[in-house]
Enzyme design. Structure first.
Site, PDB file in Angstrom:
ATOM      1  N   ILE A  94     133.867  95.827  37.354  1.00 24.07           N
ATOM      2  CA  ILE A  94     133.890  96.560  36.086  1.00 24.07           C
ATOM      3  C   ILE A  94     133.350  95.633  35.000  1.00 24.07           C
ATOM      4  CG2 ILE A  94     135.336  97.888  34.489  1.00 24.07           C
ATOM      5  CD1 ILE A  94     137.264  98.325  36.778  1.00 24.07           C
ATOM      6  N   LYS A 103     131.476  94.324  31.585  1.00 24.49           N
ATOM      7  CA  LYS A 103     131.430  94.794  30.207  1.00 24.49           C
ATOM      8  C   LYS A 103     130.302  94.069  29.499  1.00 24.49           C
ATOM      9  CE  LYS A 103     135.016  91.420  29.223  1.00 24.49           C
ATOM     10  NZ  LYS A 103     136.454  91.219  29.100  1.00 24.49           N
ATOM     11  N   HIS A 134     149.317  97.719  33.489  1.00 24.18           N
ATOM     12  CA  HIS A 134     148.376  96.666  33.124  1.00 24.18           C
ATOM     13  C   HIS A 134     148.785  95.293  33.650  1.00 24.18           C
ATOM     14  CE1 HIS A 134     145.260  95.673  29.754  1.00 24.18           C
ATOM     15  NE2 HIS A 134     145.023  94.991  30.849  1.00 24.18           N
ATOM     16  N   ASP A 165     136.463 102.197  31.821  1.00 30.80           N
ATOM     17  CA  ASP A 165     137.764 101.537  31.936  1.00 30.80           C
ATOM     18  C   ASP A 165     138.245 101.091  30.557  1.00 30.80           C
ATOM     19  OD1 ASP A 165     139.667  99.909  34.017  1.00 30.80           O
ATOM     20  OD2 ASP A 165     139.265  98.716  32.225  1.00 30.80           O
ATOM     21  N   ARG A 210     121.557  94.540  29.014  1.00 33.92           N
ATOM     22  CA  ARG A 210     122.399  94.002  30.085  1.00 33.92           C
ATOM     23  C   ARG A 210     123.213  95.098  30.750  1.00 33.92           C
ATOM     24  NH1 ARG A 210     122.942  89.554  26.489  1.00 33.92           N
ATOM     25  NH2 ARG A 210     124.951  90.316  25.705  1.00 33.92           N
ATOM     26  N   TYR A 238     143.904  97.712  24.514  1.00 37.39           N
ATOM     27  CA  TYR A 238     142.580  97.402  23.977  1.00 37.39           C
ATOM     28  C   TYR A 238     142.391  97.983  22.573  1.00 37.39           C
ATOM     29  CZ  TYR A 238     141.227  96.362  28.854  1.00 37.39           C
ATOM     30  OH  TYR A 238     141.145  95.862  30.125  1.00 37.39           O
ATOM     31  N   LEU A 284     131.932  88.829  36.064  1.00 36.26           N
ATOM     32  CA  LEU A 284     130.866  87.857  35.844  1.00 36.26           C
ATOM     33  C   LEU A 284     131.400  86.540  35.303  1.00 36.26           C
ATOM     34  CD1 LEU A 284     128.250  90.283  34.247  1.00 36.26           C
ATOM     35  CD2 LEU A 284     128.374  89.512  36.624  1.00 36.26           C
TER      36      LEU A 284
END
Length: 276
Positions: A230, A232, A109, A46, A238, A51, A191
């Site tokens: 998703i 990162k 977005h 993604d 991790r 970005y 998370l």
């Protein structure tokens, strides 16, 4: 290498059940992280025009040696490119930076309601899909009102709405609305954002009970709520652990115990946030 199960989007396209997010990775770090993620078994990557790492993502996909059809690529339209013609040009630029002939999933977005141009962008995305340049189209950070407007004006409901979602912001009402409209929920910041989610006592206790990490508990929570997380991470260890969440399950009671941790959003409000 972990194997990620697949699931079907509402439009029938097969997609991995968990992806790898690339924000805010940049430069050589982004390229190395994506290549490492692909080697670990991730098959959904993604990114977004805003970005600034589409070129690095594309180089990593090419360097992986994987067949193009084995990698599910998502990118997103930035706010500065809202509007029909601008969207068409922006997609061409994104595809060129990625080095691909097509993108699997293209998202608006943010809705940027002040500009009032997201419906025109949506019409362009429908055209891109009809031309075979995009396999599936969706949105990110849209409210129910934004989703319904697209469907009312074009007859096409987004296949995906990628939203901020985690136990501190479980988005129960919006997920219900997604289900009623046959829209897949994808989770960004699954998370949390350094807000102590992974040290919540209930998360730590569940991790100990199942013999997994706190992050794995939270990612499993997403999966059991029928959302596609998703995550990162710049850490290879991790990244691999985040992918290894398909060998255990939470009970309904355990899942519910995480859903009551709500505090509120940490990211932008779709009705006011502006991203250019």
């Amino acid at each position: 290498m972990s194997t990620v199960p697949t699931r079907l989007l509402p439009d029938g396209l097969s997609t991995p059940a968990l992806g790898f997010g690339t924000y805010p990775l940049a430069g050589s770090e982004a390229e190395a992280a994506v290549l490492s993620a692909l080697e670990a078994g991730y098959r959904m990557i993604d990114t977004a025009a805003s970005y600034g790492n589409e070129s690095e993502v594309g180089r990593a996909v090419a360097a992986s040696g994987l067949p193009r059809e084995d990698v599910f690529l998502t990118t997103k339209l930035r706010g500065a490119d809202h509007g029909y013609e601008r969207t068409l040009r922006a997609f061409s630029a994104s595809a060129e930076r990625l080095g691909v002939d097509y993108v699997d999933l293209y998202l608006i977005h943010w809705p940027l309601p002040r500009l009032d141009a997201y419906a025109d962008s949506w019409r362009a995305m429908i055209e891109l899909r009809e031309q075979g340049l995009v396999r599936s189209i969706g949105v990110s950070n849209f409210t129910v009102r934004h989703l319904d407007r697209l469907a009312e004006e074009t007859g096409v409901m987004p296949a995906v709405n990628q939203i901020e979602m985690h136990p501190h912001f479980p988005q129960a009402r919006l997920r219900e609305e997604h289900a009623a409209r046959n829209v897949e929920t994808q989770s960004w910041s699954p998370l949390g954002r350094g807000d102590g989610l992974l040290t919540e006592p209930v998360v730590v206790e569940l991790a100990h009970r199942h013999g997994v990490t706190p992050a794995q508990v939270v990612l499993r929570w997403h999966l059991q709520l029928d959302a596609v997380p998703i995550p990162k991470s710049a850490s290879p260890t991790r990244r691999s652990a985040n992918l290894d969440v398909f060998g255990f399950a939470l009970s309904e009671e355990e899942t519910a115990s995480l859903s009551v941790l709500e505090r509120g959003r940490t990211g932008g409000d779709p009705d006011t946030h502006e991203e250019f």
